[in-house]
Design a protein around this motif. Structure first.
Motif, PDB file in Angstrom:
ATOM      1  N   VAL B 382       0.829  -1.213   0.000  1.00 28.00           N
ATOM      2  CA  VAL B 382       0.000   0.000   0.000  1.00 28.00           C
ATOM      3  C   VAL B 382       0.864   1.263   0.000  1.00 28.00           C
ATOM      4  O   VAL B 382       0.397   2.322  -0.407  1.00 28.00           O
ATOM      5  N   ARG B 384       3.401   1.766  -1.906  1.00 20.84           N
ATOM      6  CA  ARG B 384       3.507   2.114  -3.321  1.00 20.84           C
ATOM      7  C   ARG B 384       2.207   2.778  -3.803  1.00 20.84           C
ATOM      8  O   ARG B 384       2.235   3.786  -4.496  1.00 20.84           O
ATOM      9  N   GLY B 385       1.076   2.181  -3.399  1.00 20.84           N
ATOM     10  CA  GLY B 385      -0.223   2.717  -3.805  1.00 20.84           C
ATOM     11  C   GLY B 385      -0.402   4.164  -3.351  1.00 20.84           C
ATOM     12  O   GLY B 385      -0.822   5.025  -4.121  1.00 20.84           O
ATOM     13  N   LEU B 386      -0.050   4.427  -2.087  1.00 20.08           N
ATOM     14  CA  LEU B 386      -0.241   5.782  -1.540  1.00 20.08           C
ATOM     15  C   LEU B 386       0.702   6.790  -2.192  1.00 20.08           C
ATOM     16  O   LEU B 386       0.299   7.922  -2.480  1.00 20.08           O
ATOM     17  N   ARG B 388       2.157   6.510  -5.196  1.00 23.88           N
ATOM     18  CA  ARG B 388       1.845   6.597  -6.621  1.00 23.88           C
ATOM     19  C   ARG B 388       0.569   7.400  -6.887  1.00 23.88           C
ATOM     20  O   ARG B 388       0.482   8.166  -7.839  1.00 23.88           O
ATOM     21  N   SER B 389      -0.435   7.225  -6.028  1.00 22.79           N
ATOM     22  CA  SER B 389      -1.720   7.873  -6.290  1.00 22.79           C
ATOM     23  C   SER B 389      -1.763   9.299  -5.752  1.00 22.79           C
ATOM     24  O   SER B 389      -2.709  10.026  -5.995  1.00 22.79           O
ATOM     25  N   VAL B 391      -2.443  10.485  -2.987  1.00 25.12           N
ATOM     26  CA  VAL B 391      -3.662  10.734  -2.226  1.00 25.12           C
ATOM     27  C   VAL B 391      -3.417  11.835  -1.199  1.00 25.12           C
ATOM     28  O   VAL B 391      -2.416  11.815  -0.471  1.00 25.12           O
TER      29      VAL B 391
END
Lengths: 162, 415
Positions: B382, B384-386, B388-389, B391
């Motif tokens: 997550v 990476r997700g946070l 990359r996005s 947010v």
């Protein structure tokens, strides 16, 4: 029609039956820490969010795997870890932007949801239908897929990801 | 369309497969300078500890995989590209024509220019051939000196210990994995290794290696800058890697540390692309060009380059996030993005030194931009997700500033 796990956090009571069922099905023990689905608790809001792999079409884990240990189950659409090939390098665990493939120190390999071969035990065990296994085009799923699109470099070209 | 892909690492292989998916009629030729079927160096530590055989390191396990996809594999080294003619030259004298070319020639291990570095019992740890050499010499009871405590050095520690060797590590930097972790985490990693019986010399350098007298039971003497000489049966040199770009001399392709590529993974020559360890491509975090030389980036590059080769630059690469995960004798460390922090940023740290647990989050404004950790593995992707996005974390940033372990909650808050 392909079915998906659909999660509706609003219906979750935090009973952890899903984690128990998952752990028993996959590890043979009732141990939530070995579950492939996790229920996260928001203490301040009194809210519970079950969370597991959405079997996303981008399959970050599968592409990142250096030894071809993750494959697509053509019947269920699940991305499955082949234990005999997985070396435990954990590259998939940092590549998956959803954090839903995890290292299992006791086996030295990674684990993720494989939809129990098409009969996911978490959904069966859930007493409130917070977790259901139904046709793919449903709301909760869309929301998680939206996450996929913001984190995806190649979302404009899903044809290459099938 | 005639495609040639040079290099059969993860980037080249995934590029071939992606091209095949998008263009059933394409003629695809994969050139590899190695004798073995395409293999993964990520698997080498597990080969060294006998967890897998050599075949277990192969990128694709089905021996008919490439034939089934109608991909021609040629095991020969590339020597030159003749860009005006759209051809490549191979070591055996063959010249092959291409319409689109992908350079995924990877990197090679580099050794410091010290006396004795080419001696028989000194090896890099990069290729399968290196691994075979290490396996034959790192036998029970032998003394091994490992030069370099970076990612590669650390990842083979466990396998070396399992082989029963006496191990000494010599690292030039002031801590372990200096390019992946800060001094707190690097220091913890060092004491973890020492507690497992590994001798570690940081801020130390090997100045030369010489052959021992025939009467000596070890074959090598390793001379150090400040400490006493070491006797060894094997020296493993894991001091870094460099992109394979030498064959590009005179080709007109622009290189720096690696091959310079644009947001389509395209070089300065329209029909030539580059990907993986040889490509100096966009870094997501600072939007400048870097050779990251990591597996996830190699794969990301390979897919995007392939799409752009087939579909005329239709897929923009927004930059890859530098990230690593490392298992050092059971202590798992990870780092993502700008783990060292950014100017004007904020950080939140959780340290439990006794249990070797560490979590360091780096923020810029309302976004997570970096992370490093020890002993954290669950849902680690997550991060990476946070990053990359991008947010906007809002109230969750405040909560994570107080308690970084609430990362997963922050990620799920909107769901």
């Amino acid at each position: 029609m392909e079915k998906s796990l659909v999660i509706n956090p609003d219906k979750c009571t935090g009973c952890l039956q899903c984690e128990m069922a998952c752990s028993y099905e996959n590890e043979g023990v009732f141990n939530p820490s070995k579950s492939r689905i996790k229920v996260f608790t928001f203490h301040q809001e009194g809210r519970f969010v079950p969370y597991t792999c959405t079997q996303c079409s981008d399959a970050w884990c599968q592409h990142a795997c250096p030894v071809d240990a993750i494959s697509l189950n053509l019947v269920t659409g699940a991305k499955e870890v082949n234990d005999s090939s997985c070396v435990g390098c954990k590259v998939c665990t940092i590549s998956c932007p959803f954090g839903t493939i995890n290292y299992n120190q006791s086996s030295g390999k990674v684990i993720k949801c494989d939809l129990c071969g098409g009969d996911p035990k978490c959904a069966t065990a859930c007493p409130t239908q917070a977790i259901t296994y139904i046709d793919a085009n449903q709301t909760g799923m869309d929301k998680m897929r939206k996450w996929a699109s913001v984190t995806d470099n190649t979302s404009t070209n899903t044809s290459a990801n099938a | 369309m005639q495609y040639i892909i040079v290099g059969a690492g993860p980037s080249g292989v995934i590029a071939c497969e992606t091209i095949r998916k998008l263009d059933q009629k394409a003629q695809i030729t994969l050139i590899t300078g190695q004798k073995e079927p395409p293999y993964s160096r990520m698997a080498i530590p597990y080969f060294l500890e006998h967890k897998i055989t050599e075949a277990g390191t192969y990128l694709r396990h089905n021996s008919e995989h490439f034939r089934a996809l109608n991909i021609i594999v040629i095991n020969e080294k590339i020597t030159a590209i003749v860009t005006p003619k759209n051809t490549i030259k191979l070591a055996d004298g063959t010249e092959l024509g291409y319409e689109k070319l992908l350079l995924a020639t990877g990197a090679h291990a580099v050794s410091p220019p010290i006396e004795g570095i080419s001696l028989n019992d000194v090896h890099n740890c990069w290729t399968l051939e290196d691994a075979r050499n290490i396996a034959s010499k790192a036998v029970s009871g032998s003394s091994v000196v490992l030069m370099g405590a970076g990612f590669i050095g650390c990842i083979i520690l466990e396998s070396l210990l399992k082989r029963g060797v006496n191990l000494t590590i010599v690292e030039m930097g002031d801590r372990m994995v200096p390019r992946m972790m800060d001094d707190t985490a690097g220091g913890l990693l060092k004491s973890w290794c020492e507690s497992k019986g590994v001798k570690i010399l940081t801020s130390e350098q090997v100045t030369s290696i010489s052959e021992a007298d025939s009467s000596d039971k070890h074959s090598l003497i390793v001379n150090l800058k400040d400490s006493q000489d070491l006797s060894a049966d094997l020296v493993i040199c894991a001091t870094g890697v460099k992109s394979n770009i030498d064959f590009l001399d005179g080709s007109g392709i622009i290189v720096d540390q690696g091959i310079i590529v644009n947001e389509f993974l395209q070089t300065n020559i329209d029909n030539i692309y580059a990907s993986g360890d040889v490509a100096q491509g966009l870094d997501f975090s600072d939007q400048s060009l870097h050779v990251q030389a990591i597996q996830p980036t190699a794969v990301e590059h390979g897919r995007i380059a392939a799409i752009n080769m087939v579909q005329h630059n239709s897929c923009v690469h927004h930059g890859s996030i530098n990230m690593n995960i490392l298992d050092t004798m059971g202590l798992i460390s990870a780092s993502f993005g700008q783990w060292m922090g950014v100017e004007g940023g904020q950080e939140s740290i959780l340290l439990d030194a006794k249990n070797f647990r560490y979590l360091n989050l780096q923020f810029k404004d309302e976004c997570l931009v970096g992370m490093s950790s020890l002993g954290h593995t669950q849902n680690i992707g997550v991060v990476r997700g946070l990053i990359r996005s991008k947010v906007k974390l809002g109230i969750w940033k405040q909560r994570m500033m107080k308690d970084p372990s609430r990362l997963m909650e922050a990620y799920l808050a909107d769901l």
